[in-house]
Structure formats: C-alpha cells, structure tokens
Design a protein around this motif. Structure first.
Motif, PDB file in Angstrom:
ATOM      1  N   MET A   1      34.372  35.004  40.525  1.00  0.00           N
ATOM      2  CA  MET A   1      34.130  36.354  40.025  1.00  0.00           C
ATOM      3  C   MET A   1      32.662  36.465  39.599  1.00  0.00           C
ATOM      4  O   MET A   1      32.258  35.931  38.581  1.00  0.00           O
ATOM      5  CB  MET A   1      35.060  36.651  38.839  1.00  0.00           C
ATOM      6  N   ASP A   5      29.792  41.857  41.351  1.00  0.00           N
ATOM      7  CA  ASP A   5      31.066  42.356  41.878  1.00  0.00           C
ATOM      8  C   ASP A   5      31.886  43.011  40.765  1.00  0.00           C
ATOM      9  O   ASP A   5      32.492  44.068  40.950  1.00  0.00           O
ATOM     10  CB  ASP A   5      31.882  41.211  42.495  1.00  0.00           C
ATOM     11  N   PHE A   6      31.898  42.347  39.614  1.00  0.00           N
ATOM     12  CA  PHE A   6      32.653  42.838  38.454  1.00  0.00           C
ATOM     13  C   PHE A   6      32.142  44.214  38.015  1.00  0.00           C
ATOM     14  O   PHE A   6      32.918  45.157  37.839  1.00  0.00           O
ATOM     15  CB  PHE A   6      32.519  41.827  37.316  1.00  0.00           C
ATOM     16  N   ILE A  21      41.424  43.561  35.073  1.00  0.00           N
ATOM     17  CA  ILE A  21      40.763  42.409  35.705  1.00  0.00           C
ATOM     18  C   ILE A  21      41.755  41.641  36.583  1.00  0.00           C
ATOM     19  O   ILE A  21      41.436  41.261  37.713  1.00  0.00           O
ATOM     20  CB  ILE A  21      40.154  41.483  34.626  1.00  0.00           C
ATOM     21  N   PHE A  25      40.998  40.848  40.347  1.00  0.00           N
ATOM     22  CA  PHE A  25      40.567  39.469  40.622  1.00  0.00           C
ATOM     23  C   PHE A  25      41.682  38.428  40.470  1.00  0.00           C
ATOM     24  O   PHE A  25      41.414  37.234  40.495  1.00  0.00           O
ATOM     25  CB  PHE A  25      39.401  39.109  39.697  1.00  0.00           C
TER      26      PHE A  25
END
Length: 199
Positions: A1, A5-6, A21, A25
């Motif tokens: 992660m 991207d987050f 989340i 992910f």
C-alpha cells in the motif's frame, strides 16, 4: 500500500475508516498508518477514523461522524444565539456513549441519552456536507437534562436566555413527558415555568 495510491483512492472521502481501507486494500497496515501520521500525511481524528491533511472539512460534519449524534447543548444554543456566550467545544448528544475527543479539527464532547430522547433534531446543509443539529427547543431541553446545576430560577436567569416568539415551549413539555428521572423532570418543569414568564 503506497501513499500515492492511498491518497488518490481516498481523495474524495470526507473521512477514511478502517473499513474503507479494508474494502480497497484488503487489510489495514497499522504501522504504515502510524508512519504516515508522523510525517503529517494523515491525520487521526479518533481510533479508526482518519482524514487527509489537505481536506477542508466541516467540524460540524465531523462531530456527527466521530460518534453517531446530533449537535446540541451549549454549542447549538450558541449557534441559535439563545445564549450570549460563544461555545468553543462542539457539544453533542449520542445514544451510543459519552466521550470526549480532542483532535486537529477541534474539541468534541458527547453525552449519552436514552434512545427515546434521541430525537428533536434537523438536518443542516453546510457547503458539501450535511450535519444533524438539535432544534432550539431540544438543545435547551438537553442542556437542562444533563446539567444538574441548572435547577432553579436564579440558575436560569444567569444564562441570559434569548427566547424568541417562535420558540415552542410545548415541544419541551412533550420531551419532558418521556423523562423517567424525578430530579431531571423537576428541573425541566422549572425551566418550562420560567420560559413562560419570559416569552
């Protein structure tokens, strides 16, 4: 992660939860979240709730999100200009739990109330968000409900209440009928009697 991207994934989220989340992910990497917080890349509002640092977000909306609640008591009375003091702490009523939360967005105090009395609020639109706010009558009811020190006319006079002609005292009478505690009900009856003398 990766953080890029987050941040791209959650750029349009007002707040980010552990569940958000996991949905994207599959799992939560707690050590990574701690590292991002230390770098200032992520702000923690409370356990399991975060916000990206560049987000402009309403503290009123956040108050509702941190604990399922509606804004009431001193803060709502200040909002309606029923009391002259400016409230700095966002006070809310919840049917879940009482708690105090302090974070980068402000100070939030929550008071737990019986589920039957989790009522008497409206929805307010503010920019791109909506939050729950007690009606003026319910905000005053809630204050007396939780404040054992506001028990007689002298206490009420010291609040310097600004009660308009549109303020519906009968709404407080209706809420009072749902109260079981003898002491709280007596305080509310004193409030009702006082309101009729000043309106």
């Amino acid at each position: 992660m990766k953080y890029l991207d987050f941040s791209q994934q959650f750029k349009d989220y007002p707040v980010i939860t552990y569940q958000n989340i996991r949905n994207v992910f599959q799992k939560v990497n707690h050590s990574q979240l701690i590292n991002w917080r230390k770098k200032g890349w992520l702000l923690k509002l409370k356990r399991g709730i975060f916000v990206l640092p560049n987000k402009t977000i309403s503290p009123h909306f956040i108050a509702n999100k941190l604990n399922y609640s509606y804004i009431s008591l001193e803060y709502a009375l200040s909002y309606y200009q029923i009391i002259p003091d400016v409230a700095r702490i966002i006070t809310s009523v919840s049917k879940n739990r009482s708690e105090k939360i302090n974070n980068n967005l402000g100070n939030f105090y929550y008071y737990k109330i019986n589920g039957l009395l989790f009522t008497g609020f409206t929805l307010i639109k503010e920019a791109d968000s909506i939050f729950r706010l007690a009606l003026p009558e319910k905000a005053l009811f809630d204050l007396i409900y939780f404040r054992a020190d506001l028990k007689n006319q002298n206490d009420l006079e010291e609040m310097r209440l600004n009660i308009s002609k549109n303020f519906n005292i009968k709404k407080i009478e209706k809420f009072t009928k749902l109260v079981k505690s003898h002491n709280i009900k007596n305080r509310l009856k004193n409030l009702i009697a006082y309101l009729y003398t000043i309106q």
